[in-house]
Design a protein around this motif. Structure first.
Motif, mmCIF file in Angstrom:
data_model
loop_
_atom_site.group_PDB
_atom_site.id
_atom_site.type_symbol
_atom_site.label_atom_id
_atom_site.label_comp_id
_atom_site.label_asym_id
_atom_site.label_seq_id
_atom_site.Cartn_x
_atom_site.Cartn_y
_atom_site.Cartn_z
ATOM 1 N N THR A 57 16.971 32.092 82.887
ATOM 2 C CA THR A 57 15.960 32.301 81.845
ATOM 3 C C THR A 57 15.077 33.456 82.275
ATOM 4 O O THR A 57 14.460 33.414 83.342
ATOM 5 N N ARG A 58 15.033 34.497 81.454
ATOM 6 C CA ARG A 58 14.172 35.640 81.770
ATOM 7 C C ARG A 58 12.717 35.251 81.556
ATOM 8 O O ARG A 58 12.394 34.436 80.680
ATOM 9 N N LEU A 91 16.053 26.225 79.755
ATOM 10 C CA LEU A 91 14.714 26.330 80.329
ATOM 11 C C LEU A 91 13.908 27.328 79.503
ATOM 12 O O LEU A 91 14.392 28.416 79.195
ATOM 13 N N TRP A 92 12.682 26.941 79.162
ATOM 14 C CA TRP A 92 11.831 27.799 78.349
ATOM 15 C C TRP A 92 10.517 28.042 79.081
ATOM 16 O O TRP A 92 9.858 27.065 79.474
ATOM 17 N N PRO A 93 10.089 29.285 79.239
ATOM 18 C CA PRO A 93 8.754 29.513 79.805
ATOM 19 C C PRO A 93 7.699 29.181 78.748
ATOM 20 O O PRO A 93 7.829 29.582 77.590
ATOM 21 N N GLU A 99 12.347 21.983 79.822
ATOM 22 C CA GLU A 99 13.787 21.931 79.593
ATOM 23 C C GLU A 99 14.025 21.265 78.256
ATOM 24 O O GLU A 99 13.682 20.090 78.075
ATOM 25 N N ARG A 109 13.964 33.633 75.209
ATOM 26 C CA ARG A 109 13.261 32.527 74.586
ATOM 27 C C ARG A 109 11.977 32.260 75.347
ATOM 28 O O ARG A 109 11.865 32.538 76.551
ATOM 29 N N PHE A 139 7.252 25.524 82.699
ATOM 30 C CA PHE A 139 8.533 25.619 81.992
ATOM 31 C C PHE A 139 8.894 24.249 81.435
ATOM 32 O O PHE A 139 8.473 23.221 81.968
ATOM 33 N N LEU A 159 7.328 21.440 83.558
ATOM 34 C CA LEU A 159 7.658 21.685 84.966
ATOM 35 C C LEU A 159 6.745 22.794 85.487
ATOM 36 O O LEU A 159 6.540 23.792 84.792
ATOM 37 N N VAL A 211 11.737 24.523 89.252
ATOM 38 C CA VAL A 211 12.044 25.835 88.672
ATOM 39 C C VAL A 211 12.036 26.867 89.800
ATOM 40 O O VAL A 211 11.040 26.990 90.522
ATOM 41 N N VAL A 227 4.038 29.808 77.573
ATOM 42 C CA VAL A 227 3.058 30.866 77.843
ATOM 43 C C VAL A 227 1.770 30.624 77.072
ATOM 44 O O VAL A 227 1.752 29.912 76.059
ATOM 45 N N ARG A 244 7.996 42.385 75.440
ATOM 46 C CA ARG A 244 7.619 41.816 76.739
ATOM 47 C C ARG A 244 8.841 41.547 77.623
ATOM 48 O O ARG A 244 8.720 41.300 78.811
ATOM 49 N N PHE A 245 10.009 41.567 76.993
ATOM 50 C CA PHE A 245 11.254 41.393 77.752
ATOM 51 C C PHE A 245 11.961 42.733 77.925
ATOM 52 O O PHE A 245 13.114 42.780 78.345
ATOM 53 N N PRO A 294 9.001 36.651 80.525
ATOM 54 C CA PRO A 294 8.419 37.845 79.882
ATOM 55 C C PRO A 294 7.520 38.611 80.841
ATOM 56 O O PRO A 294 6.743 38.022 81.587
ATOM 57 N N GLY A 295 7.680 39.923 80.809
ATOM 58 C CA GLY A 295 6.832 40.771 81.639
ATOM 59 C C GLY A 295 7.228 40.831 83.096
ATOM 60 O O GLY A 295 6.541 41.468 83.897
#
Lengths: 109, 140
Positions: free
Chosen positions: B34-35, A100-102, A95, A17, A93, A76, B53, A104, A41-42, B37-38
């Motif tokens: 949580t992965r 937790l979501w990056p 929550e 995610r 990030f 965060l 984090v 981008v 990308r993952f 990307p890249g």
């Protein structure tokens, strides 16, 4: 004090995610032709599955499996270890729903 | 030569590592990650811990001895340049080390490992936490 993000687009990609700020998205589309499947990308297969949604963000078109729009949430900071990763493309990030979501910057993904 | 400062000794895979005890802030249970990307393979992902984090680095992948393991524990190391959680399979405690503290190599992660040093638990590679975090930031 934590930075607040007004609107987020939460993207599901395979088991992964990520999120982008709503302000960075110009349009939602359905045609994946020419779009970058974010799963790549993952490390996933770069071929998008059926039924993806596409986010048009400037010159970048990103295909994801599923998306939701979410309201304001605190950002965060990214760990210093990641702050220069991907050309500074990780804003931080959030929550949401106890996950937790990056967040981008689409152009740098 | 004896090291006058205590080191936290822990195992990751088949190797023993040590970090200066004053940089090891706690041993954490690693939740679902949580992965990012890249991210390189050694960066397993991130998790939120008390509003912060934290990145989790798999020492077995970083050192080229990857284990297909589900790491549930990590040693949280704090440096002025950031914090990182290093995977651990067993935490053995704080010990005084004997031996030498020379770089174990001139390239890659080996530049940031020192030894051979001895702990009561066996031979350990001492992690230079300050330079390792710099190295990881450039590798991310």
């Amino acid at each position: 004090m934590a930075q607040l993000i007004d609107g987020l687009v939460l993207c599901h990609v395979g088991d992964h995610r990520l999120a982008v700020r709503a302000q960075d998205v110009d349009a939602f589309e359905h045609d994946p032709l020419g779009a970058t499947y974010v799963g790549e990308r993952f490390g996933d297969d770069p071929t998008p599955p059926e039924g993806v949604r596409v986010l048009r963000c400037g010159a970048q078109r990103l295909a994801v499996d599923r998306l939701d729009v979410h309201g304001g949430v605190a950002l965060l900071p990214a760990p210093p270890l990641l702050s220069s990763a991907f050309g500074g493309g990780i804003l931080g990030f959030v929550e949401v729903r106890q996950l937790l979501w990056p967040v981008v910057i689409p152009e740098r993904l | 030569m004896a090291d006058s400062h205590g080191h936290l000794v822990f195992a990751c895979g088949f190797s023993l590592y040590a970090v200066p005890a004053d940089t090891a802030s706690e041993v954490v249970t690693v939740p679902s990650l949580t992965r990012v990307p890249g991210a390189p393979a050694h960066l397993l992902g991130v998790f939120a811990h008390r509003g912060e984090v934290l990145p989790v680095v798999d020492l077995t992948r970083l050192t080229g001895h990857a284990l297909d393991a589900d790491f549930r524990r990590a040693v949280l190391v704090r440096t002025p340049k950031g914090a990182v959680a290093l995977t651990a399979t067993r935490v053995l405690g704080v010990s005084t080390l004997e031996g030498t503290f020379d770089r174990l190599g001139d390239t890659g992660v080996q530049q940031h490992l020192r030894g051979p040093a001895r702990s009561p638990h066996g031979e350990v590679a001492v992690i230079d936490t300050q330079t390792l975090v710099d190295f990881l930031a450039h590798a991310a």
